[in-house]
Design a protein around this motif. Structure first.
Motif, short mmCIF file in Angstrom:
data_model
loop_
_atom_site.label_atom_id
_atom_site.label_comp_id
_atom_site.label_asym_id
_atom_site.label_seq_id
_atom_site.Cartn_x
_atom_site.Cartn_y
_atom_site.Cartn_z
N LEU A 184 0.86 -1.18 0.00
CA LEU A 184 0.00 0.00 0.00
C LEU A 184 0.90 1.23 0.00
CD1 LEU A 184 -2.89 1.21 0.33
CD2 LEU A 184 -2.51 1.10 2.80
N ASP A 185 0.62 2.17 -0.90
CA ASP A 185 1.50 3.33 -1.03
C ASP A 185 1.54 4.18 0.24
OD1 ASP A 185 2.01 2.51 -3.58
OD2 ASP A 185 0.73 3.99 -4.55
N HIS A 186 0.36 4.48 0.80
CA HIS A 186 0.30 5.37 1.97
C HIS A 186 -0.85 4.94 2.88
CE1 HIS A 186 2.43 7.92 -0.96
NE2 HIS A 186 1.37 7.77 -1.73
N LEU A 187 -0.59 4.96 4.16
CA LEU A 187 -1.62 4.74 5.17
C LEU A 187 -1.57 5.94 6.10
CD1 LEU A 187 -3.68 2.62 6.20
CD2 LEU A 187 -1.88 1.73 7.68
N VAL A 188 -2.69 6.66 6.22
CA VAL A 188 -2.72 7.93 6.95
C VAL A 188 -3.75 7.84 8.07
CG1 VAL A 188 -3.08 10.42 6.79
CG2 VAL A 188 -2.09 9.17 4.85
N LEU A 189 -3.32 8.18 9.27
CA LEU A 189 -4.20 8.15 10.44
C LEU A 189 -4.23 9.52 11.10
CD1 LEU A 189 -5.87 6.65 12.65
CD2 LEU A 189 -3.67 6.16 13.77
N GLY A 190 -5.44 9.98 11.41
CA GLY A 190 -5.60 11.24 12.10
C GLY A 190 -7.03 11.40 12.58
N PRO A 191 -7.37 12.55 13.11
CA PRO A 191 -8.73 12.74 13.64
C PRO A 191 -9.82 12.63 12.59
CG PRO A 191 -7.49 14.81 13.59
CD PRO A 191 -6.51 13.71 13.33
N GLY A 284 -11.50 15.64 5.86
CA GLY A 284 -12.25 14.41 5.95
C GLY A 284 -13.21 14.28 4.77
N LEU A 285 -13.43 13.07 4.32
CA LEU A 285 -14.33 12.87 3.18
C LEU A 285 -15.78 12.87 3.65
CD1 LEU A 285 -12.49 10.02 1.23
CD2 LEU A 285 -12.32 12.49 0.91
N PRO A 286 -16.69 13.42 2.85
CA PRO A 286 -18.11 13.40 3.20
C PRO A 286 -18.58 11.97 3.45
CG PRO A 286 -17.74 14.85 1.33
CD PRO A 286 -16.44 14.14 1.57
N GLY A 287 -19.21 11.76 4.59
CA GLY A 287 -19.71 10.43 4.93
C GLY A 287 -18.71 9.54 5.62
N SER A 288 -17.46 9.99 5.75
CA SER A 288 -16.42 9.19 6.39
C SER A 288 -16.40 9.46 7.89
CB SER A 288 -15.06 9.52 5.78
OG SER A 288 -14.04 8.78 6.42
N ALA A 289 -16.25 8.41 8.69
CA ALA A 289 -16.27 8.56 10.15
C ALA A 289 -14.99 9.21 10.65
CB ALA A 289 -16.44 7.19 10.80
N HIS A 290 -15.15 10.19 11.56
CA HIS A 290 -14.00 10.79 12.23
C HIS A 290 -13.68 9.98 13.49
CE1 HIS A 290 -14.03 15.02 10.27
NE2 HIS A 290 -14.51 14.12 9.45
N LEU A 291 -12.47 10.18 14.02
CA LEU A 291 -12.03 9.42 15.18
C LEU A 291 -11.74 10.35 16.35
CD1 LEU A 291 -9.49 7.00 13.44
CD2 LEU A 291 -11.91 6.58 13.91
N GLY A 292 -12.09 9.93 17.54
CA GLY A 292 -11.76 10.69 18.72
C GLY A 292 -10.31 10.51 19.10
N GLY A 293 -9.83 11.34 20.02
CA GLY A 293 -8.43 11.29 20.41
C GLY A 293 -8.00 9.93 20.93
N THR A 294 -8.83 9.31 21.77
CA THR A 294 -8.50 8.00 22.32
C THR A 294 -8.48 6.95 21.22
OG1 THR A 294 -9.54 8.58 24.43
CG2 THR A 294 -9.17 6.23 23.98
N GLU A 295 -9.45 7.04 20.28
CA GLU A 295 -9.49 6.09 19.16
C GLU A 295 -8.24 6.19 18.30
OE1 GLU A 295 -13.78 5.36 17.40
OE2 GLU A 295 -13.50 7.51 17.79
N VAL A 296 -7.80 7.42 18.02
CA VAL A 296 -6.61 7.61 17.20
C VAL A 296 -5.40 6.95 17.86
CG1 VAL A 296 -4.97 9.32 16.32
CG2 VAL A 296 -7.42 9.72 16.08
#
Length: 310
Positions: A184-191, A284-296
């Motif tokens: 996979l070229d890129h995996l990006v994690l954030g809020p 963030g993409l429309p319809g995509s779930a955001h993540l809380g600080g603890t989840e991140v």
């Protein structure tokens, strides 16, 4: 991005080999001009491309200039445009995203192996990024180099996301049978979520249709399906689910800056122009779930435990 290795050469536009004699070249030009002319049912864009191709190689002097690596009297892309870039000093003091891995590294290794194999055993290549050499190579080899450049360009954009984001490049996967290489070229994690991102350059326009990319340049590929398989392999190992599947292409290859294609196993699917990539992730993409600080933090820990690099 600099002129792509997949940009059609004048010889490809005219449909002849680069070593065609002058008579063959002239005949090909006349045929191409006739078939591309708008008055005979042709296409304006192709008609202009044929005319430009003839300007570049239609006379012995122009052809010799082009074959030496120049285009229309101006320098062609220098080797620095396609060779690995040297580190540059930062002019921006803002903190960057945390990044891991070597973007474009595996694709460059594949390119170097392929170009040397194509040149022939025992042949020493003084410069594998010489523009004349690259232009003369088969399309599948140029495609590998174009993808390496695309991955590096996306990495530069993703690095600007800031310290709230973590980015892994060239992540190894076990998604065998869904296209090579298995990474996979890129995996990006954030809020704003967990994004599985593939950077591509097919040398032509693509569009979204029923959650998959379509376009003549794809030659039967199903890139979104392959991306979903890679993301699933990583998610299964880390026991996490990506919230978005994104394919990034050069700006001129996508009609819209951001085109959605529904969802795939709960992840929003999107085709994004390269210039829009960082803002699409940050917003963030429309319809995509955001993540809380603890989840991140939890997802980052799980990914760090399983991520391996290609």
């Amino acid at each position: 991005m600099p002129d792509s290795p997949l940009s059609a050469s004048p010889y490809e536009v005219l449909g002849v080999a680069s070593d065609a004699d002058d008579a063959t070249l002239r005949l090909a030009y006349r045929r191409a001009l006739r078939s591309a002319h708008p008055d005979t049912g042709g296409d304006v864009v192709r008609f202009h491309a044929v005319q430009l191709a003839w300007e570049l190689v239609g006379t012995p002097d122009a052809r010799a200039l082009f074959d030496r690596g120049a285009r229309g009297g101006a320098p062609a892309p220098s080797r620095e445009a396609w060779a690995p870039a040297a580190p540059r000093p930062r002019r921006d003091s803002r903190p960057l995203a945390r990044t891991y891995g070597h973007p474009g590294g595996l694709s460059r290794e594949r390119y170097l192996g392929l170009i040397r194999e194509w040149a022939g055993r025992g042949v020493t290549l003084a410069d594998p990024y010489d523009p004349a050499l690259v232009r003369s190579a088969p399309r599948d080899i140029r495609h590998v180099l174009a993808d390496a450049l695309a991955e590096e360009a996306s990495a530069r954009s993703l690095s600007t996301l800031g310290i709230a984001y973590t980015v892994w490049h060239d992540v190894a996967t076990d998604a065998a049978g869904h296209g090579l290489p298995p990474k996979l070229d890129h995996l990006v994690l954030g809020p704003t979520g967990l994004f599985a991102i593939q950077s591509e350059d097919w040398g032509g326009p693509v569009a979204m249709k029923r959650g998959e990319l379509v376009g003549a340049a794809l030659d039967g590929e199903r890139p979104m399906r392959a991306l979903a398989a890679r993301a699933k392999a990583i998610g299964r190992a880390a026991k996490v689910k990506p919230t978005a599947l994104v394919i990034v292409v050069p700006d001129e290859h996508a009609e819209e800056s951001l085109e959605l294609g529904g969802t795939n196993r709960g992840a929003v699917v999107a085709l994004v122009r390269r210039s829009r990539l960082a803002s699409a992730v940050r917003e963030g993409l429309p319809g995509s779930a955001h993540l809380g600080g603890t989840e991140v933090m939890e997802v980052r820990a799980r990914l760090q435990a399983v991520v391996r690099f290609a």
